[in-house]
Motif scaffolding. Structure first.
Motif, PDB file in Angstrom:
ATOM      1  N   GLU A 182       0.833  -1.194   0.000  1.00  0.00           N
ATOM      2  CA  GLU A 182       0.000   0.000   0.000  1.00  0.00           C
ATOM      3  C   GLU A 182       0.877   1.256   0.000  1.00  0.00           C
ATOM      4  O   GLU A 182       0.469   2.301  -0.476  1.00  0.00           O
ATOM      5  CB  GLU A 182      -0.927  -0.006   1.223  1.00  0.00           C
ATOM      6  N   LEU A 183       2.102   1.125   0.533  1.00  0.00           N
ATOM      7  CA  LEU A 183       3.014   2.261   0.553  1.00  0.00           C
ATOM      8  C   LEU A 183       3.373   2.695  -0.861  1.00  0.00           C
ATOM      9  O   LEU A 183       3.548   3.884  -1.134  1.00  0.00           O
ATOM     10  CB  LEU A 183       4.288   1.913   1.331  1.00  0.00           C
ATOM     11  N   GLU A 185       1.404   2.318  -3.429  1.00  0.00           N
ATOM     12  CA  GLU A 185       0.201   3.005  -3.915  1.00  0.00           C
ATOM     13  C   GLU A 185       0.157   4.431  -3.389  1.00  0.00           C
ATOM     14  O   GLU A 185      -0.199   5.355  -4.118  1.00  0.00           O
ATOM     15  CB  GLU A 185      -1.057   2.257  -3.457  1.00  0.00           C
ATOM     16  N   ALA A 186       0.540   4.596  -2.107  1.00  0.00           N
ATOM     17  CA  ALA A 186       0.546   5.935  -1.520  1.00  0.00           C
ATOM     18  C   ALA A 186       1.516   6.827  -2.282  1.00  0.00           C
ATOM     19  O   ALA A 186       1.202   7.980  -2.597  1.00  0.00           O
ATOM     20  CB  ALA A 186       0.914   5.869  -0.045  1.00  0.00           C
ATOM     21  N   ALA A 187       2.672   6.306  -2.623  1.00  0.00           N
ATOM     22  CA  ALA A 187       3.670   7.083  -3.355  1.00  0.00           C
ATOM     23  C   ALA A 187       3.137   7.473  -4.735  1.00  0.00           C
ATOM     24  O   ALA A 187       3.274   8.625  -5.166  1.00  0.00           O
ATOM     25  CB  ALA A 187       4.958   6.290  -3.496  1.00  0.00           C
ATOM     26  N   ARG A 188       2.498   6.520  -5.407  1.00  0.00           N
ATOM     27  CA  ARG A 188       1.926   6.798  -6.731  1.00  0.00           C
ATOM     28  C   ARG A 188       0.837   7.861  -6.607  1.00  0.00           C
ATOM     29  O   ARG A 188       0.756   8.771  -7.420  1.00  0.00           O
ATOM     30  CB  ARG A 188       1.320   5.516  -7.311  1.00  0.00           C
ATOM     31  N   ASP A 189       0.036   7.721  -5.575  1.00  0.00           N
ATOM     32  CA  ASP A 189      -1.057   8.661  -5.349  1.00  0.00           C
ATOM     33  C   ASP A 189      -0.519  10.072  -5.125  1.00  0.00           C
ATOM     34  O   ASP A 189      -1.131  11.051  -5.520  1.00  0.00           O
ATOM     35  CB  ASP A 189      -1.859   8.197  -4.123  1.00  0.00           C
ATOM     36  N   LEU A 190       0.663  10.160  -4.503  1.00  0.00           N
ATOM     37  CA  LEU A 190       1.248  11.464  -4.190  1.00  0.00           C
ATOM     38  C   LEU A 190       2.072  12.029  -5.347  1.00  0.00           C
ATOM     39  O   LEU A 190       2.763  13.019  -5.187  1.00  0.00           O
ATOM     40  CB  LEU A 190       2.115  11.363  -2.935  1.00  0.00           C
ATOM     41  N   GLY A 191       2.009  11.356  -6.486  1.00  0.00           N
ATOM     42  CA  GLY A 191       2.609  11.955  -7.666  1.00  0.00           C
ATOM     43  C   GLY A 191       3.852  11.271  -8.198  1.00  0.00           C
ATOM     44  O   GLY A 191       4.462  11.744  -9.144  1.00  0.00           O
ATOM     45  N   ALA A 192       4.252  10.137  -7.599  1.00  0.00           N
ATOM     46  CA  ALA A 192       5.462   9.470  -8.062  1.00  0.00           C
ATOM     47  C   ALA A 192       5.138   8.530  -9.228  1.00  0.00           C
ATOM     48  O   ALA A 192       4.145   7.813  -9.187  1.00  0.00           O
ATOM     49  CB  ALA A 192       6.092   8.683  -6.922  1.00  0.00           C
ATOM     50  N   SER A 193       5.997   8.554 -10.251  1.00  0.00           N
ATOM     51  CA  SER A 193       5.860   7.580 -11.326  1.00  0.00           C
ATOM     52  C   SER A 193       6.208   6.210 -10.761  1.00  0.00           C
ATOM     53  O   SER A 193       6.718   6.104  -9.651  1.00  0.00           O
ATOM     54  CB  SER A 193       6.816   7.935 -12.463  1.00  0.00           C
ATOM     55  N   ALA A 197       8.480   5.784  -7.492  1.00  0.00           N
ATOM     56  CA  ALA A 197       7.929   5.091  -6.325  1.00  0.00           C
ATOM     57  C   ALA A 197       8.852   3.941  -5.922  1.00  0.00           C
ATOM     58  O   ALA A 197       9.109   3.708  -4.741  1.00  0.00           O
ATOM     59  CB  ALA A 197       6.530   4.568  -6.629  1.00  0.00           C
TER      60      ALA A 197
END
Lengths: 287, 337
Positions: A182-183, A185-193, A197
């Motif tokens: 899920e971490l 996913e959190a990184a992707r959600d916050l804008g990381a490719s 991520a």
């Protein structure tokens, strides 16, 4: 009081065998080896009681320094390639559905049912002149004459990588499997490719596995002399081969002991840096 | 601002969403309310881009973002388990999205300080997530999600793991935050009280569909279906009872427990005959249950003070004001909530 005394005695009795075992089979031989490395070999057989530093000076001779250099280089190459191949393998294995993870684990384990010596002999069939590798390359028209890879440095490197890769895959897998996806996913959600991520989240969190994988491949690759023996003939001489030769053929035990001490110091230094870098005393997947 | 058009999604042949359509206005606080398994988290994940719908489209500011990667959407999520990066301290966690966007160092520092102040966590900037309590982690997760000023913030049961006291406090703070930031919130919960307290609008979800969407008072006072009436404010569904209002066969009446009157038999009391079955304390009130002799249905009344003389086993008349009857579509006979 009596009960406490008896408890204490029982506790001592419980740990005593372990102490005896450790002293007799680990500390004892180590001290014996260390002492021996400062002694002089006897003319024909065994050792004399004379103290000397000659064995260590002996190591500084170019031939032996070259052997250490070659061993270290091979260990680095082996480790580098096991990282490059093993990290992705372990990482993606952890992303598979559980059934497939189990199957992959089986595939990793099955080769260990056969002696590693036997498996090394298998590589001879692959590498020897006009062996399977040559046949395939020539049939595909990539080469027009046998490469004669057997008894070369690359053959030994391939053998080492082959022998140690499962350990790297397993320790990376153990790390990645524990990671909370899920971490990512959190990184992707916050804008990381996907790649960012991976670099900022997955990689740091699987670092402990990578580090222990490195320890598990680097240290053995300094000592697996039979691989250099089988796939390298006499052309590739590693520290392990040198020690074996001094012990079994030349019968210069003190020199073999000195070589072993230096090898141990090198590995200990390596472990020291490992702990510095990974901030961990544990070897992931092992403890 | 956000528009979902008949979204469907199935996992391993199990349909989770069966055509969800929803519009969210700018700066709106909307709650997806439903029991577990109703598809609310999947809806949220589809809006965030962490899941792809099988069919249907997602629009953000009239731009179709259905196939846009999650990192390219101006939408951030507060995850149920916070999902703080365990290897970064609070400051680094909160500043993550700005570092990804290569914002200048000094600006990141300033904005992290502001964001932490917003959630009252400025003193904890150097702590690691493992050193924080649940409520503190929650605040950090919120600061991390709002720092890049997304158009829309998705919150997946963010208060689910907190105790009641803290939850009440955080409800107020979230509401304050939403007003200060002016960002639209889509909030997920299975707690109807939370939904009623915080939302501009509530969408009640059930079985992968939105059953009713409306303001808190619309949902509470005028539920369309017996399910909504029971789920929000646990109304009594009185099937097979003569009602004052005209009804079609697949409709029934719902009466809130605060409108149910229980009276002991006497000459001037009227109503349906029933027997008291249970009497419980609920804060400053009693919740008294009675079984109707007519239909065997259980009704609950919450309008009796703690001095009520009613006792279990007693025969009573059950009555309610005709104006408090709500006609609902009967669609959840016997279903567990």
């Amino acid at each position: 009081m009596k009960a406490i005394k008896r408890d204490k005695r029982a506790a001592i009795a419980a740990v005593l065998p372990m102490y005896i075992f450790t002293v007799a089979f680990i500390a004892g031989p180590l001290i014996y080896m260390l002492v021996m490395s400062f002694l002089v070999r006897d003319e024909s057989w065994g050792i004399t009681n004379e103290l000397t530093l000659r064995n260590y000076l002996h190591i500084l001779e170019p031939v032996y320094l070259e052997t250490f250099k070659q061993s270290l280089r091979l260990a680095f190459i082996t480790t580098l390639f096991t990282v490059l191949a093993g990290y992705p393998a372990g990482y993606f294995m952890a992303k598979l559905p559980p059934v497939w993870r189990g199957r992959c684990m089986m595939l990793l384990i099955i080769p260990f049912w056969t002696s590693s010596l036997m498996r090394m002999y298998g590589w001879i069939i692959v590498f020897r002149a006009n062996g399977s590798l040559d046949s395939i390359l020539m049939a595909l028209g990539i080469t027009d004459k046998p490469l004669k890879l057997l008894y070369t440095y690359p053959a030994v490197a391939v053998g080492m990588i082959y022998a140690l890769l499962p350990f790297m895959i397993y320790s990376v897998y153990a790390s990645a499997e524990k990671m909370d996806w899920e971490l990512v996913e959190a990184a992707r959600d916050l804008g990381a490719s996907r790649f960012r991520a991976f670099l900022t989240v997955s990689l740091p969190l699987t670092m402990p596995g990578l580090y222990s994988g490195i320890v598990l491949t680097f240290i053995p690759s300094m000592g697996l002399y039979f691989i250099a023996d089988i796939l390298g003939g006499n052309k590739v001489v590693l520290v392990g081969n040198l020690i074996q030769e001094q012990l079994m053929r030349v019968h210069d035990w003190p020199f073999a002991a000195a070589l072993s001490v230096i090898l141990m110091i090198l590995t200990t230094l390596f472990l020291f840096f490992y702990r510095k870098l990974s901030h961990s005393d544990k070897l992931e997947g092992l403890v | 601002m956000l528009r979902l058009e008949s979204i469907t999604k199935a996992f391993d042949n199990t349909k989770v969403l069966n055509g969800v359509s929803l519009t969210v206005g700018a700066g709106e606080f909307i709650t997806l309310l439903g029991s577990s398994g109703c598809g609310k988290t999947t809806t949220l994940r589809i809006i965030a881009g962490l899941e792809q719908p099988d069919s249907g489209r997602v629009f953000l500011d009239e731009r179709d973002i259905t196939d846009t990667e999650p990192n390219k959407r101006d939408v951030n999520t507060v995850f149920q388990n916070y999902a703080l990066f365990p290897h970064m301290n609070v400051e680094a966690n909160v500043g993550y999205s700005l570092r990804i966007r290569s914002v200048h160092k000094n600006e990141i520092k300033q904005r992290v300080t502001d964001a932490l102040r917003l959630v009252r966590m400025d003193e904890y900037a150097k702590r690691m997530p493992a050193e924080l309590s649940g409520g503190q982690r929650q605040r950090v997760a919120i600061a991390r999600a709002v720092i890049s000023r997304p158009k829309l913030l998705l919150l997946d049961e963010p208060l689910g793991a907190l105790d009641l006291q803290l939850r009440r406090q955080m409800q107020l703070e979230l509401k304050r935050l939403q007003r200060e930031l002016g960002i639209a919130f889509i909030y997920i919960t299975h707690d109807q009280e939370e939904a009623l307290n915080m939302s501009d609008r509530i969408a009640v979800m059930r079985g992968g569909l939105l059953e009713q969407t409306g303001s808190a008072s619309e949902i509470y006072d005028a539920p369309y279906t017996s399910y909504v009436a029971r789920f929000v404010g646990s109304a009594n569904i009185l099937r097979g009872v003569p009602a004052v209002s005209p009804m079609t066969p697949n409709e029934t009446i719902a009466v809130r427990s605060e409108n149910i009157v229980l009276e002991p038999y006497s000459e001037h009391s009227r109503g349906l005959e029933g027997v008291v079955t249970d009497k419980r304390f609920a804060g400053g009130m009693l919740r008294i249950s009675a079984r109707l002799n007519l239909s065997g249905a259980e009704v609950v009344s919450s309008r009796h003070g703690i001095d009520s003389p009613l006792t279990p086993g007693q025969n009573v008349y059950v009555s309610w004001d005709a104006a408090s009857e709500i006609i609902v579509k009967d669609n959840d006979a016997g279903e567990e909530l």
